[in-house]
Scaffold this active site. Sequence first.
Site, PDB file in Angstrom:
ATOM      1  CB  CYS A 146       4.204   1.389   0.352  1.00 30.69           C
ATOM      2  SG  CYS A 146       4.159   1.476  -0.853  1.00 30.69           S
ATOM      3  CG  HIS A 158       7.326   4.635   0.229  1.00 26.43           C
ATOM      4  ND1 HIS A 158       6.870   3.692   0.533  1.00 26.43           N
ATOM      5  CD2 HIS A 158       7.718   5.454   1.837  1.00 26.43           C
ATOM      6  CE1 HIS A 158       6.862   3.432   1.520  1.00 26.43           C
ATOM      7  NE2 HIS A 158       6.903   4.399   2.578  1.00 26.43           N
TER       8      HIS A 158
END
Length: 1177
Positions: free
Chosen positions: A204, A441
């Site tokens: 990510c 994330h």
Amino acid sequence: MQKREQQSNLLNIFKRPRSDSLSNSPQKKLPERSPATENPSSSNFRSSILQNGDAKAYWHFKNIKFNIDNDKDMFFESPKFVTGNGDKWNILLWPCKTSTSIGVYLQLEVNEDNLTYSKTATAYFEAYFTIENKLERKITLSLNHKFDFAYRDSGFENFVKHSEFLAYLNRPFVVEVTVSPAKPHEDSKELIGYNGIVNEGTTCYMNSLLQTLYFLNYFRKAVYAMPTTLKDQDRLPLSLQMIFYHLQFCNTPASTRELLTSFGWNSDQWNIQHDVQELNCILSDHLENKMKNTPAEGTYSKLFVGKMESFIKCKNVNYTSSRTENFTDIQLNVEGCDNIYTSFEKYIEIESLIGDNKYEAEGFGKQDAEKGVMFLDLPPVLQLQLKRFEYDSYLDKMVKLNHKYNFYEEIDLGAYVKTPGKWNYSLFSILVHKGNAVAGHYFSYISPKLNGEWYIFNDDSVDRVLFPYVKMSSLGGDLIELEVRETGLIEEIQTKNETCAYMLVYIKTDMKNTILEDLTGTDIPDHVKEIFDSENKRRKDELKQKALKDSLLTIYILSADILIGWAFPGISGYDNDLYGYEKFTLDSGSRAKLEIKKGLKGRDLESEIKKHVSGTIKLWTFVPGYKNWQFKRLILNDTLFKQVKDRAVYIETEKNVFEIFDGEWKFCEDVTKTPSSQGTDGFDDEPSGADKVFLVFKWYEWINGPSIKIIKAGCISNCPDIEALRKEVYKFKTNNQDECNKKIRVYIEKSTENPVNPHELNISVIESFENFELHFGTKSPHSAIGKIRLMSGDIIICEEILENTPIEYVSAKDYLNSLYQNVYVNINYYNKYLKFGFESFSAQVLNTMPESYILKLTLRLQDSINEVKSQVAKALNGCFNIDSDQILLFYTENPHSNYIQIPCSEGVTYNKKPCKTVSDMLKFTNSLFYDILPFPMKLAEKNYVVFISHVNEKFSLVKQYFKLVEKNELTLETMLSEYFYSDFKDKMCEVNINYLENQDSSLLKTNPIPGFNSSTSDSLVFYLLNHPQNAIIRELSLNDPLESYLDNPNYLLCFRVLSECELSLSKSQSKVFIFTYTKGSDRYSSEVGYFDINISCKFVISSLSQRYEEKIRVMIFMPSYFNDRIEYKPSRPLEETDEKFFDKYADSPIGIELPCTYVYKNAMTISFAARDIIAGY
């Protein structure tokens, strides 16, 4: 300077306004009713956007019973509220939707100029009632609905039943609605207009940066302009081109697999989350070099490079020192700063050098001075790294700073730039981190056209977002959410928040049209499109082939054509390579193969085979192998996959089925009956009162040695006893009708496991003078005295008894058992240190082996562990005198699992069953390994075998030593005390392969460490290293306990002999451990560096950078503690500040991160006048 605007917290507090009409009425046509109006008993309406973009609304009523009693046609419409993506919603409430219930609906506002718009959302409806002066939640319902212009509302007409709650409706009553819009994924391009990127593991961080770079059209144009081909060894530029082209022209999320592979990373490294700034540095360095001498040359400098001036100005004399440096990003402090302006002010803050910290001015001596930084030029694309991660000395670990930090859509940085001009910037991208310092994330918010429209790019999902929500969700700090209290109040509560901006990208406002100019067809070279189309076609073909392969079931088939002549136990080989031949499934000469669609039944396979075989067929399944092949009928009405999993199929028929063609068995083109036909009377109608069974017949004979082969396979039912069976088999053998007048011994090789001894074949013997009644099939009685039962798949072996038996003669049973028992096993050498430059004792011994370390042994399945060790020792004794008691055996359950030692006597336990033989072990592993102890096991079990390695300044192995020490309280001092006075004589031994002539450890031949004696003991320094990183954990003192390290393969003991120069440095300078590595590879090395105690962080970076031609990064390393080991990982770059390095990082190792390609300056020398000195250079 721009005035700093106040944050909008997006907490909307309304008193419901009067609505004259319902502009967008519900989907169902309403009867004539009064228009929606304000409820006289309504208190308030409140809503908020949640951190994830959902919206929550609370509608509070003081009393709704009045409306139920007096105005049944009235309905109410709440104020509008928004979700993070900008959709507007409201709640509709009917006190009397039906005569017995209150109806509640959620409505989406759809503009008339966008009638095709739709949004799927999940809505949660809850109702609170006042019961005994407390609000209690009594109703919870949810729905999922696709809202569009025609069906823009959905809800429940029986939300509240009057009969159940009428008594409470004259008291405060709250309706809570949570709206969770569905996030687009694979359809993002179709719905939103922009594409996402697939998360390939934990990538990510990469996706958020690539999206930002992609929308910098000037940069994208330069990436396209780089000349590339499919034959390029460096695939990074081409991979980036393919990602950008995919994002621009395709309707599915892009993949970064090719880009990850171009870094030299394997799939395991895809699951390691890296830092966005690290990746940005790798890409910038690499692409800047690749763009040289191409039309894209200079793009990085034009877009991302700015200039700053560092200066020191004396207060009392006319002396100024300055240095101009390039930068690609600016690291802004978050700690102690509340917004972007205070961070810039802190960045250029003037530092006074006075008192003990006076500046040494050349020609003027120590002077009071001012030190600072001023920006000379800011780049068109300004990358601001927010220092959200800091080392907490109290907690001794990295922590994330999640407190609120304000930034703005438009900023003016003119106050911080020395060069006059317009330095206004517009916010283009926000890279956000959600999580803590250990894991998290990344995603990004981007305004692709800088026109006020914002989008969230979260891996393969792209959606519209409102900028006020963007800002609220990325500022950091505690969140304000709403909650219903028992008192009836809807109150604000604070919740912890781990989501905040980590990197901000601004574009110079007066250059945004140039940087974001749309690409035209001429901006994309033809070769990029051609390569993309070619690669896309290749991938589609691969996926098509894979899909086709996945849709087919491979079935391996035998028939009598293939079976005739088989000269081993059973009817087929194993699907392993233990017997010296190819696996059954891979050997095209030992079976035929047919592919059929998955999901079919046995009848479908029968139909497919009948396309190639005429006449009647019968299908059986069996397990490939020498024994226990479990012959079963194929059930025609049952699922095929379940029946043939790990099994093969046998075709029973009168006809020839296969013929050999180019080494493979193929279906016969002409199906004719030949003498090798399988035809028997078994294919007539089933005789009454008798079962038929399918049997295989073998003939064993001695012709200068044993010989056995299958001569027939077919159905039989007309043999009443063994004597008749002998005669039938003899006819098969001679191919005539002559009567058998020879003595024949019969063996029955059963298709099932041997119940008495599972390590043997299941073979019973019937002597030539014996005769038994035969029964066939499952319906026949079990074998009893004078009776034998034969089952389908059993094998009848006939052996003619010789009048004069040779001395070396073996029976058919013994011969087949020997074929089954003897296996070929490769036992590999296990050297845990070899890959990292360290060697175990055995590695030094085996270095003199003329052949490979892999031992190819012939073992028997019933051999014990000790017998296997004896075989290993015997194989090694061609070069060395090694006893089996010095051999250790290991196994692995799969290629990625740890090595597990096999105990000497008990064996290993698997699935709670003791495994003491080769046969037992081969049931769960084919991967066996050996190691050699320097001492017999009987000594090693009572002592530690200690390996200590002599290393150089780079901690590479010079020579390795070992010693046997008692298992008591052990320190370096107790282990080495005698060495300091005896030159290691008879104690610390280097490997001598001839020492094993006598296993008594007191007689070991020894060699002292060269040049070491009691007078040089001060120059001997011991270290503990971790494995496999080879990083220095710490320097050992003589009284350090060693028990926890000696028996742990994750730690290495080593020592260095310091030179006189380094010994002098160690007494006058402070030391730091340095870990050098190449990003994305396993190239590691350690060293000890010496610096002045007052050296600054900036000077450490500068001195280390001078060793390399290419740009490096100096990283702070932090330990990660596990149960049995310590690993060091880079936590963040060392900051170029004037803080004293050893004040802040006294106990922290540092790392030198090298780019993929680098040049080391070998000409470095030690200068005692310098403030920094690196050992060994």
